[in-house]
Design a protein around this motif. Structure first.
Motif, mmCIF file in Angstrom:
data_model
loop_
_atom_site.group_PDB
_atom_site.id
_atom_site.type_symbol
_atom_site.label_atom_id
_atom_site.label_comp_id
_atom_site.label_asym_id
_atom_site.label_seq_id
_atom_site.Cartn_x
_atom_site.Cartn_y
_atom_site.Cartn_z
ATOM 1 N N LEU A 159 0.791 -0.864 -0.060
ATOM 2 C CA LEU A 159 0.040 0.154 -0.066
ATOM 3 C C LEU A 159 0.946 0.780 -0.192
ATOM 4 O O LEU A 159 0.175 2.151 -0.501
ATOM 5 N N VAL A 160 2.010 1.439 1.040
ATOM 6 C CA VAL A 160 3.087 2.468 0.877
ATOM 7 C C VAL A 160 3.517 2.606 -0.626
ATOM 8 O O VAL A 160 3.815 3.658 -0.948
ATOM 9 N N ARG A 161 3.869 1.777 -1.381
ATOM 10 C CA ARG A 161 5.573 1.396 -2.072
ATOM 11 C C ARG A 161 4.221 1.435 -3.268
ATOM 12 O O ARG A 161 4.593 1.511 -4.223
ATOM 13 N N ARG A 162 3.935 0.836 -3.319
ATOM 14 C CA ARG A 162 2.416 0.985 -4.871
ATOM 15 C C ARG A 162 3.259 0.522 -6.037
ATOM 16 O O ARG A 162 3.631 1.154 -6.934
ATOM 17 N N GLY A 163 4.027 -0.400 -5.957
ATOM 18 C CA GLY A 163 4.187 -0.930 -6.767
ATOM 19 C C GLY A 163 5.571 -0.336 -6.868
ATOM 20 O O GLY A 163 7.335 -0.907 -7.862
ATOM 21 N N GLU A 168 -5.831 -4.489 -3.758
ATOM 22 C CA GLU A 168 -6.811 -4.709 -3.333
ATOM 23 C C GLU A 168 -6.615 -5.676 -2.212
ATOM 24 O O GLU A 168 -7.750 -5.830 -0.685
ATOM 25 N N ARG A 169 -6.222 -6.619 -2.117
ATOM 26 C CA ARG A 169 -6.616 -7.668 -0.998
ATOM 27 C C ARG A 169 -5.652 -7.008 -0.182
ATOM 28 O O ARG A 169 -5.579 -7.662 1.563
ATOM 29 N N ALA A 170 -4.408 -5.954 -0.977
ATOM 30 C CA ALA A 170 -3.357 -5.657 0.831
ATOM 31 C C ALA A 170 -4.240 -4.740 1.365
ATOM 32 O O ALA A 170 -4.515 -4.739 2.935
#
Length: 241
Positions: A93-97, A198-200
């Protein structure tokens, strides 16, 4: 873990482990009335007890040393311990890929701190001040600000420290040790790759809400605004319902 099995006051390392496993997310220091977050410090003893303060520091150090708890600063802009089972979700969620070494958006002092950590693997704010020739400023310490910036990007974390036997127990003379997050938790990228955003989001909110008092979507948005949008929270709550 059922709340009834948690002791009224935390006193042992096992108590602290069970407490963080139950809540998933807990303030490292004292509880705040307006924040619906569990607090390790408040679960140990009264706010005015020096013995309880020292004990809570020892228990927090235990959680950090055993990699059961990871200190982050992205929840309500407070220092929070996150249970290791939730770290992959938070990382997503923080790093977003973004790549592990993506420093986009970080200031020059934060970039210098990251480079120094790559070289030394552990530094303190004092080490960074000396390296960059920064003056100590009581109200706005540029070294701490740079390290906090890296921590908000989930690139670094703080580890356990040797609490002083005299003076203030949470102010070690050598400073808090900072580490690169992925050097302390090498399995994190693999675990994170298995999670969609979404799962995270579902894992994070489900764990928090399972132990938290009733909260509004607006409060959730305030607590987790650094890494979750109001729309993402709304969709997750709809899936949960």
């Amino acid at each position: 873990m059922a709340t009834s099995k948690l002791p009224a006051r935390l006193s042992t390392p096992t108590d602290a482990e069970r407490f963080l496993a139950h809540h998933g997310i807990a303030l490292r220091y004292g509880a705040t009335k307006d924040l619906p977050l569990a607090s390790l410090r408040s679960a140990v003893g009264p706010a005015d007890s020096k013995a309880a303060l020292a004990r809570s520091i020892a228990l927090a150090n235990h959680l950090l040393a055993m990699a059961i708890g990871i200190e982050v600063n992205v929840v309500a802009d407070r220092l929070v311990l996150v249970h290791r089972s939730l770290l992959p979700a938070l990382y997503v969620l923080v790093r977003r890929g973004r790549a592990a070494d993506d420093l986009d958006g970080l200031g020059m002092h934060a970039r210098s701190a990251y480079a120094l950590l790559r070289q030394r693997h552990q530094i303190s704010a004092g080490d960074l001040r000396k390296h960059l020739g920064l003056a100590t400023q009581p109200r706005a310490d540029p070294a701490y600000e740079a390290l906090a910036e890296l921590q908000r990007a989930l690139l670094v974390t703080r580890g356990p420290f040797a609490a002083p036997t005299t003076g203030i127990p949470y102010l070690p003379p050598e400073g808090y040790p900072y580490y690169l997050l992925l050097e302390r938790h090498a399995d994190l990228p693999g675990a994170a790759r298995r999670l969609s955003v979404e799962r995270a989001t579902d894992l994070w909110l489900d764990r928090y809400l399972s132990a938290a008092p009733p909260v509004t979507p607006r409060k959730l948005g305030s607590l987790f605004r650094r890494f979750l949008s109001a729309d993402e929270i709304g969709r997750a709550l709809a899936r949960r319902a």
